[in-house]
Design an enzyme around this catalytic site. Structure first.
Site, PDB file in Angstrom:
ATOM      1  N   TYR A 102      35.556  38.350  44.551  1.00  0.00           N
ATOM      2  CA  TYR A 102      34.949  39.382  43.450  1.00  0.00           C
ATOM      3  C   TYR A 102      36.334  40.011  43.720  1.00  0.00           C
ATOM      4  O   TYR A 102      36.714  40.329  44.913  1.00  0.00           O
ATOM      5  CB  TYR A 102      33.624  39.624  44.053  1.00  0.00           C
ATOM      6  CG  TYR A 102      33.217  41.108  43.501  1.00  0.00           C
ATOM      7  CD1 TYR A 102      33.210  41.261  42.119  1.00  0.00           C
ATOM      8  CD2 TYR A 102      33.511  42.436  43.900  1.00  0.00           C
ATOM      9  CE1 TYR A 102      32.548  42.749  41.377  1.00  0.00           C
ATOM     10  CE2 TYR A 102      33.484  42.949  43.346  1.00  0.00           C
ATOM     11  CZ  TYR A 102      33.265  43.302  42.090  1.00  0.00           C
ATOM     12  OH  TYR A 102      32.338  44.468  41.754  1.00  0.00           O
ATOM     13  N   GLU A 190      37.435  45.409  37.237  1.00  0.00           N
ATOM     14  CA  GLU A 190      36.583  44.061  37.471  1.00  0.00           C
ATOM     15  C   GLU A 190      37.285  43.313  37.586  1.00  0.00           C
ATOM     16  O   GLU A 190      37.345  42.392  36.109  1.00  0.00           O
ATOM     17  CB  GLU A 190      35.601  44.412  36.743  1.00  0.00           C
ATOM     18  CG  GLU A 190      33.955  43.421  38.509  1.00  0.00           C
ATOM     19  CD  GLU A 190      32.976  43.666  38.469  1.00  0.00           C
ATOM     20  OE1 GLU A 190      32.357  44.485  38.700  1.00  0.00           O
ATOM     21  OE2 GLU A 190      32.504  43.257  37.043  1.00  0.00           O
TER      22      GLU A 190
END
Ligand code: GDP
Ligand code: MN
Length: 380
Positions: A102, A190
């Site tokens: 992530y 992101e």
């Protein structure tokens, strides 16, 4: 403002952040054609909607033959994700996944700088990781004066990897993503998941970007990507009728004359543990036409269980308002309970007019609010 994954990935590619080849499609046949043009054995079909959690909602499917591409594309084009119908799918070369990471950069108001977040627990459940094991998300403040020099990006990359090849790759991705954010006035970028493939290369398999609305005038190409959500369309429609409307997601629809009173009404609903569905200021006078429009707007929201009308009759007399409401409700066909609080000039007269209607009439604001909260809980 949000943009779609395929749009964010185009920006990624322009900033040298590794992504797989992709083709946007609107029909299952286009997807089949895209599959042959990509000329790879395995592709991923991905719903393009402006919300996350597509994987869990069945909006992401792998396919390794034209038949499967067609069937899966048809399936994805037929669903809704969080109430948004899917009208586009992205066909992209599938990444081989050894591990999912992530990575994100957000504007952090507390430190007045960008915050870089990295985690080895990438994939579809990052919210769960953030909730139950927040220590597994590493956070690094990016100094606005230094930016992302090599020593910084390498140091933070060591939180995920030890192999120098991967340190260098991640380091490059951090620099590129930060540069992209700065140059486009993004408030969030992101990559979840950032995928490590079996041959040890990193690739952005998902991409999410949000931009600062107040800076969009500096980026006409990004501003052109704007697509209003259903909520934004409603807010715009309300504006054209002279209302100011903001959707809030609760179950008590509010119709109030005056912005201050509307705020106070929402506060009081919260005070009695209810959830306002919206902010709605119908403005000074409250003629029946306005009430009809406002009711229609509120009833479009399927979460609304009760409507609370809070009117202060100042220059407008309460008996006029009451007559307006009666006239309006002749035209509105709904089973949803409506609570009315009328106060001000000629209030007794106004309330008396409503006595025999199906509207619930209250004398005070707190009485009306409690009624509305209890009706929403079906305990009234
Ligand atoms: P989201 O659910 O909206 O966040 O969509 P993502 O693009 O993040 O995809 C969700 C999940 O689908 C990922 O975490 C992967 O497990 C899987 N997935 C997506 N793309 C690929 C791919 O190219 N190859 C493989 N094997 N799995 C993928
Ligand atoms: Mn994702």
């Amino acid at each position: 403002m949000k943009i779609h994954e395929y749009q964010a990935k185009e920006l990624f590619a322009a900033y040298d952040i590794p992504v797989k080849k992709q083709i946007l499609c609107h029909t299952a046949d286009e997807a089949v054609d895209a599959y042959s043009r990509l000329n790879v054995p395995l592709v991923v079909l991905k719903a393009q909607v402006l919300t996350g959690g597509r994987g869990k909602a069945g909006g992401i499917k792998l396919a390794d033959s034209p038949e499967k591409v067609k069937a899966n594309a048809e399936a994805i084009l037929g669903i809704k994700i969080k109430d948004i119908p899917v009208d586009r799918i992205l066909v992209t070369e599938a990444a081989d996944i050894k591990k999912e990471y992530y990575m994100s950069i957000v504007v952090d108001r507390n430190t007045k700088s960008a915050l870089l977040m990295l985690s080895s627990d990438g994939g579809i459940d990052i919210e769960e990781v953030a909730h139950s094991t927040p220590e597994r998300i590493y956070k690094f403040q990016i100094d606005p004066l230094l930016g992302t020099p090599d020593f910084f990006t390498r140091k933070v990359a060591f939180s995920l990897f030890t192999d120098i090849k991967l340190i260098n790759q991640l380091s490059h991705i951090i620099k590129s993503l930060y540069k992209l954010m700065l140059e486009t006035d993004a408030s969030l970028a992101e990559i979840n998941p950032l995928v490590l493939t079996p041959d040890d290369t990193l690739v952005a398999v998902d991409a999410k970007m949000t931009f600062d609305d107040n800076a969009l005038y500096r980026h006409p190409q990004i501003a052109a990507l704007f697509e209003p959500t259903e909520e934004e369309k409603k807010e715009k429609e309300a504006k054209s009728k002279g209302f100011s409307y903001v959707h809030l997601g609760g179950e008590i629809g509010c119709m109030v004359n005056g912005a201050g009173l509307a705020m106070a009404t929402m506060d009081l609903i919260k005070r009695y543990r209810g959830k306002p569905a919206n902010f709605l200021d119908i403005g000074g006078s409250s003629n029946s036409e306005k009430v009809v429009h406002a009711m229609k707007l509120l009833l479009q929201d399927s979460d609304v269980k009760v409507v609370l009308i809070n009117i202060f009759g100042g220059i407008t007399r309460c008996d006029d308002v009451a007559n307006g409401l009666l006239k309006a409700f002749e035209q509105i066909d709904t089973d949803i309970p409506v609570v009315v609080r009328l106060t001000g000039t000629n209030e007794e007269l106004g309330r008396a007019l409503l006595k025999d209607s199906k509207l619930y009439v209250a004398n005070t604001m707190s009485e009306a609010t409690r009624m509305a909260v209890n009706l929403a809980l079906k305990t009234y």
